[in-house]
Design a protein around this motif. Structure first.
Motif, PDB file in Angstrom:
ATOM      1  N   ASP A   1       2.114   2.108  -3.296  1.00  0.00           N
ATOM      2  CA  ASP A   1       1.018   2.329  -4.263  1.00  0.00           C
ATOM      3  C   ASP A   1       0.700   1.133  -5.148  1.00  0.00           C
ATOM      4  O   ASP A   1       0.004   1.273  -6.160  1.00  0.00           O
ATOM      5  CB  ASP A   1       1.307   3.544  -5.173  1.00  0.00           C
ATOM      6  CG  ASP A   1       1.148   4.843  -4.410  1.00  0.00           C
ATOM      7  OD1 ASP A   1       0.432   4.829  -3.397  1.00  0.00           O
ATOM      8  OD2 ASP A   1       1.752   5.850  -4.827  1.00  0.00           O
TER       9      ASP A   1
ATOM     10  N   TYR B   1       0.852  -1.204   0.000  1.00  0.00           N
ATOM     11  CA  TYR B   1       0.000   0.000   0.000  1.00  0.00           C
ATOM     12  C   TYR B   1       0.883   1.248   0.000  1.00  0.00           C
ATOM     13  O   TYR B   1       0.628   2.205  -0.739  1.00  0.00           O
ATOM     14  CB  TYR B   1      -0.907  -0.027   1.232  1.00  0.00           C
ATOM     15  CG  TYR B   1      -1.745   1.205   1.403  1.00  0.00           C
ATOM     16  CD1 TYR B   1      -2.904   1.394   0.660  1.00  0.00           C
ATOM     17  CD2 TYR B   1      -1.373   2.196   2.307  1.00  0.00           C
ATOM     18  CE1 TYR B   1      -3.681   2.536   0.821  1.00  0.00           C
ATOM     19  CE2 TYR B   1      -2.141   3.333   2.477  1.00  0.00           C
ATOM     20  CZ  TYR B   1      -3.292   3.499   1.728  1.00  0.00           C
ATOM     21  OH  TYR B   1      -4.054   4.621   1.889  1.00  0.00           O
TER      22      TYR B   1
ATOM     23  N   TYR C   1      -0.850  -1.583  -3.895  1.00  0.00           N
ATOM     24  CA  TYR C   1      -2.207  -1.825  -3.392  1.00  0.00           C
ATOM     25  C   TYR C   1      -2.862  -0.489  -3.065  1.00  0.00           C
ATOM     26  O   TYR C   1      -2.202   0.442  -2.607  1.00  0.00           O
ATOM     27  CB  TYR C   1      -2.175  -2.664  -2.117  1.00  0.00           C
ATOM     28  CG  TYR C   1      -2.044  -4.166  -2.310  1.00  0.00           C
ATOM     29  CD1 TYR C   1      -1.963  -4.740  -3.583  1.00  0.00           C
ATOM     30  CD2 TYR C   1      -2.012  -5.014  -1.199  1.00  0.00           C
ATOM     31  CE1 TYR C   1      -1.841  -6.116  -3.733  1.00  0.00           C
ATOM     32  CE2 TYR C   1      -1.887  -6.388  -1.346  1.00  0.00           C
ATOM     33  CZ  TYR C   1      -1.810  -6.930  -2.615  1.00  0.00           C
ATOM     34  OH  TYR C   1      -1.694  -8.294  -2.748  1.00  0.00           O
ATOM     35  N   LEU C   2      -4.182  -0.443  -3.242  1.00  0.00           N
ATOM     36  CA  LEU C   2      -4.960   0.729  -2.837  1.00  0.00           C
ATOM     37  C   LEU C   2      -5.914   0.311  -1.721  1.00  0.00           C
ATOM     38  O   LEU C   2      -5.869  -0.825  -1.246  1.00  0.00           O
ATOM     39  CB  LEU C   2      -5.709   1.303  -4.044  1.00  0.00           C
ATOM     40  CG  LEU C   2      -4.797   1.710  -5.221  1.00  0.00           C
ATOM     41  CD1 LEU C   2      -5.627   2.106  -6.435  1.00  0.00           C
ATOM     42  CD2 LEU C   2      -3.868   2.858  -4.818  1.00  0.00           C
TER      43      LEU C   2
ATOM     44  N   GLU D   1      -7.760  -3.158  -1.656  1.00  0.00           N
ATOM     45  CA  GLU D   1      -6.913  -4.310  -1.339  1.00  0.00           C
ATOM     46  C   GLU D   1      -6.687  -4.412   0.175  1.00  0.00           C
ATOM     47  O   GLU D   1      -6.675  -5.498   0.739  1.00  0.00           O
ATOM     48  CB  GLU D   1      -5.554  -4.212  -2.059  1.00  0.00           C
ATOM     49  CG  GLU D   1      -5.606  -4.604  -3.529  1.00  0.00           C
ATOM     50  CD  GLU D   1      -5.967  -3.459  -4.455  1.00  0.00           C
ATOM     51  OE1 GLU D   1      -6.208  -2.345  -3.947  1.00  0.00           O
ATOM     52  OE2 GLU D   1      -6.030  -3.673  -5.673  1.00  0.00           O
ATOM     53  N   LEU D   2      -6.516  -3.247   0.838  1.00  0.00           N
ATOM     54  CA  LEU D   2      -6.376  -3.267   2.305  1.00  0.00           C
ATOM     55  C   LEU D   2      -7.616  -3.902   2.931  1.00  0.00           C
ATOM     56  O   LEU D   2      -7.525  -4.725   3.840  1.00  0.00           O
ATOM     57  CB  LEU D   2      -6.253  -1.849   2.879  1.00  0.00           C
ATOM     58  CG  LEU D   2      -4.972  -1.041   2.757  1.00  0.00           C
ATOM     59  CD1 LEU D   2      -4.992   0.127   3.727  1.00  0.00           C
ATOM     60  CD2 LEU D   2      -3.768  -1.897   3.033  1.00  0.00           C
TER      61      LEU D   2
END
Ligand code: B12
Length: 226
Positions: free
Chosen positions: A64, A61, A66-67, A70-71
């Motif tokens: 960048d 994350y 994952y956004l 995805e978290l």
């Protein structure tokens, strides 16, 4: 008890870590069941498997890859795994230890770590009250005012929510509640140095250490029978 080779144990934990990082819910559940069958202690499965997966997610994350969605999916995968494992958390220790109230501090809605700490503490025999997330200094103080709470646990995962810990401690001081409770803190935004600086009584980096910290501060409370 099932015996499991160190290499197999490591393989199951890595599989679990990767399944969380890739938010593969079915694979997370399957790996949890395999870990149980292999006799890996539940605490180890959670902290050395799934929690490591969440660390990977945090890193991705940050860069960048994952956004936010995805978290969220990774958090769901971790929670699904926890629901498989929680019934097997070892019940140990005396019942009716000190009452401990846990909350994520003002502005912070992360609660996986706090809930894990709560489960480990419950398994260790503490009476845990969950104050939830985004808990204001006034709400923490209100909980202490309500009665029998001996230990207050605060969780902060973000640098911008960390100051809420200090604000809460100051608020407890000003409202004359500070001397009635021991305070332990944790979460990714804090460390022992910060805990010492703001006058917390204990700090822990994970749920197992949280049980140790709670036992330690509880041991210094008069009439504590744990
Ligand atoms: C999952 C996650 C989310 C989920 C939370 C779901 C939930 N229900 O909790 C969602 C998607 C909602 C989320 C939202 C956001 N998140 Co987020 N999130 C994470 C992530 C990936 C994992 C956290 C986690 O659950 N870890 C697993 C658990 C087991 O570990 P833990 O929480 O550290 O808990 C252990 C210890 O710290 C300790 N502990 C924890 N609490 C306590 C309390 C006490 C008393 C004690 C003794 C010990 C203790 O014991 C626990 C168990 O072993 C982290 C990255 C990371 N590696 O921390 C980012 C992270 C915390 N998030 C981040 C951010 C920026 C956000 C958002 C602002 C994103 C956005 N743009 O909206 C929002 C903020 C929402 C808010 N206001 O709080 C940043 C914070 C950056 C910073 N340094 O400030 C991180 C670090 C990601 C990153 N690398 O950038 N997030």
């Amino acid at each position: 008890m099932n015996r499991v080779r160190v290499s197999d144990r490591a393989a199951i934990l890595s599989r679990l870590r990767d399944a969380v990082a890739n938010f593969e819910v079915d694979e997370v559940k399957a790996a949890c069941l395999d870990a149980l069958e292999a006799g890996i202690p539940v605490e180890e499965t959670i902290l050395k498997g799934m929690a490591r997966g969440m660390d990977i997610v945090g890193g991705l994350y940050e860069e960048d890859t994952y956004l936010l969605p995805e978290l969220i999916m990774a958090a769901e995968a971790m929670n699904e795994g926890l629901s498989v494992l929680k019934p097997y958390l070892k019940k140990g220790g005396a019942e009716h230890r000190a009452v401990i109230a846990l909350g994520s501090v003002e502005g912070d809605i992360h609660d996986i770590g706090k809930n894990l700490v709560g489960s480990f503490l419950t398994a260790a025999g503490f009476d845990v009250r969950d104050l939830g997330v985004d808990v204001s200094p006034e709400e923490f103080a209100g909980a202490v005012n309500d009665g029998d709470i001996a230990i207050l646990g605060m969780s902060s995962l973000m640098t911008n929510t960390r100051p809420a810990i200090e604000r809460t401690i100051k608020y407890l001081e000003h409202s004359n509640f500070r001397s009635s409770v021991k305070i332990i803190i944790g979460g990714a935004s804090v460390d022992r140095k910060y805990a010492d600086r703001v006058g917390a009584d204990g700090y822990a980096e994970d749920a197992l250490a949280a049980v140790r910290a709670a036992k330690k501060v509880a041991g210094s409370i008069e009439n504590y029978s744990g």
